[in-house]
Each structure stands twice: as C-alpha cells, then as structure tokens.
Design an enzyme around this catalytic site. Structure first.
Site, short mmCIF file in Angstrom:
data_model
loop_
_atom_site.label_atom_id
_atom_site.label_comp_id
_atom_site.label_asym_id
_atom_site.label_seq_id
_atom_site.Cartn_x
_atom_site.Cartn_y
_atom_site.Cartn_z
N ASP A 134 61.71 56.44 42.59
CA ASP A 134 60.53 55.61 42.39
C ASP A 134 59.26 56.46 42.32
OD1 ASP A 134 62.24 53.47 42.36
OD2 ASP A 134 61.68 52.72 44.34
N HIS A 159 64.38 56.71 35.07
CA HIS A 159 64.45 55.98 36.34
C HIS A 159 65.76 55.20 36.44
CE1 HIS A 159 63.22 52.62 39.12
NE2 HIS A 159 62.84 53.67 39.83
N ASP A 160 66.14 54.51 35.36
CA ASP A 160 67.42 53.79 35.35
C ASP A 160 68.58 54.75 35.64
OD1 ASP A 160 66.02 51.52 34.66
OD2 ASP A 160 66.84 51.35 32.64
N GLY A 183 67.75 46.08 32.70
CA GLY A 183 68.63 46.59 31.65
C GLY A 183 67.98 47.73 30.88
N GLY A 225 61.96 47.38 32.88
CA GLY A 225 62.40 46.03 33.25
C GLY A 225 63.90 46.04 33.43
#
Length: 147
Positions: free
Chosen positions: A124, A74-75, A58, A56
């Site tokens: 992704d 991923h972040d 942050g 999600g």
C-alpha cells in the site's frame, strides 16, 4: 462414521466459517489502504477507483498509463504477499489488519506487525508513492467512475 461423511462435514464447516468471516469481518487492509490514500496521496480515493484497467476491483489488459501501472503492480504485490508472507491465513489478505503512521510526509509501516501485515503495508505504501511520483500523468478521461 464413513470417510465420505467426515470429509463432507469438514468441508461444510470450513466453508461456513469462511462465509461467516467474510460477512462479519470488516475489510481492514482495505480500510488501511483507504486511510493511507486519504492521508498521503495527492488525489482522493475516488479519483483512483475505476481508473484505467487496474485501479479498483479486478484488472486485465495493458495499463493505460503510469498511474494504471501503479495499480497493476499493487494487484501483483497483493497476489505475491497472499502466496508468501500471508500464505498461512485462510482468509483474503484484504481482511488483514496492519499499523502505519506518518513521519512528516513519509508513510511508515509498523515494524511490530507480523510479516504479513508488514508486507501488505509495504504494498500500500508503494502504490501511494507511485501515485504521487506519477501524478503528472493522471488523466481524468481514464477514470470510468467519475470521468
């Protein structure tokens, strides 16, 4: 015209352009990610949103499990791509479009996209692959949104 006024004018125009872009441009990369999740992940996007400390918006702290670690990676991937392949863009990488499709059960990023789009698509694709590889570790109690 004074140098201060000129500098102020340039900053004001740039700020307005960025604000307008943020208001009116759909978050294309996020739409691609949503579509990819709906198509290729073993779970729905809602089951990942708000999961652990990183899935999600942050993210901070220690990932609660391998699914949350997928989101942390991923972040970090988006951050790296934003600094490298997409560094020439003024806008947020979450607004950049890319093309992808499925070949059987495999996500395929379009090689015709520019380096930025290909890199975002790979971020992704990698998280969807990570979700699917670690699905056995999914714990609904870690989902702050629906758990």
């Amino acid at each position: 015209m004074s140098p201060k006024f000129l500098l102020f004018s340039i900053i004001a125009v740039w700020s307005c352009a960025a604000a307008i872009e943020a208001l009116f441009i759909q978050p294309r990369s996020l739409a691609n990610f949503l579509s990819m999740t709906l198509t290729a992940a073993k779970r729905s996007p809602q089951e990942y949103d708000g999961y652990g400390n990183y899935c999600g918006w942050g993210g901070e702290g220690t990932p609660v499990d391998s699914i949350d670690r997928c989101c942390q990676v991923h972040d970090n991937c988006y951050g790296t791509v934003n600094e490298n392949e997409c560094g020439h863009y003024i806008r947020n990488v979450k607004l950049i479009d890319y093309d992808w499709h499925m070949e059987g059960t495999e996500i395929v990023c379009d090689p015709k996209d520019d380096a930025c789009g290909r890199a975002l698509c790979k971020c992704d694709k990698d998280i969807i692959d990570c979700f699917n590889e670690n699905d056995k570790d999914y714990n609904p109690e870690y989902n702050k949104v629906i758990g």
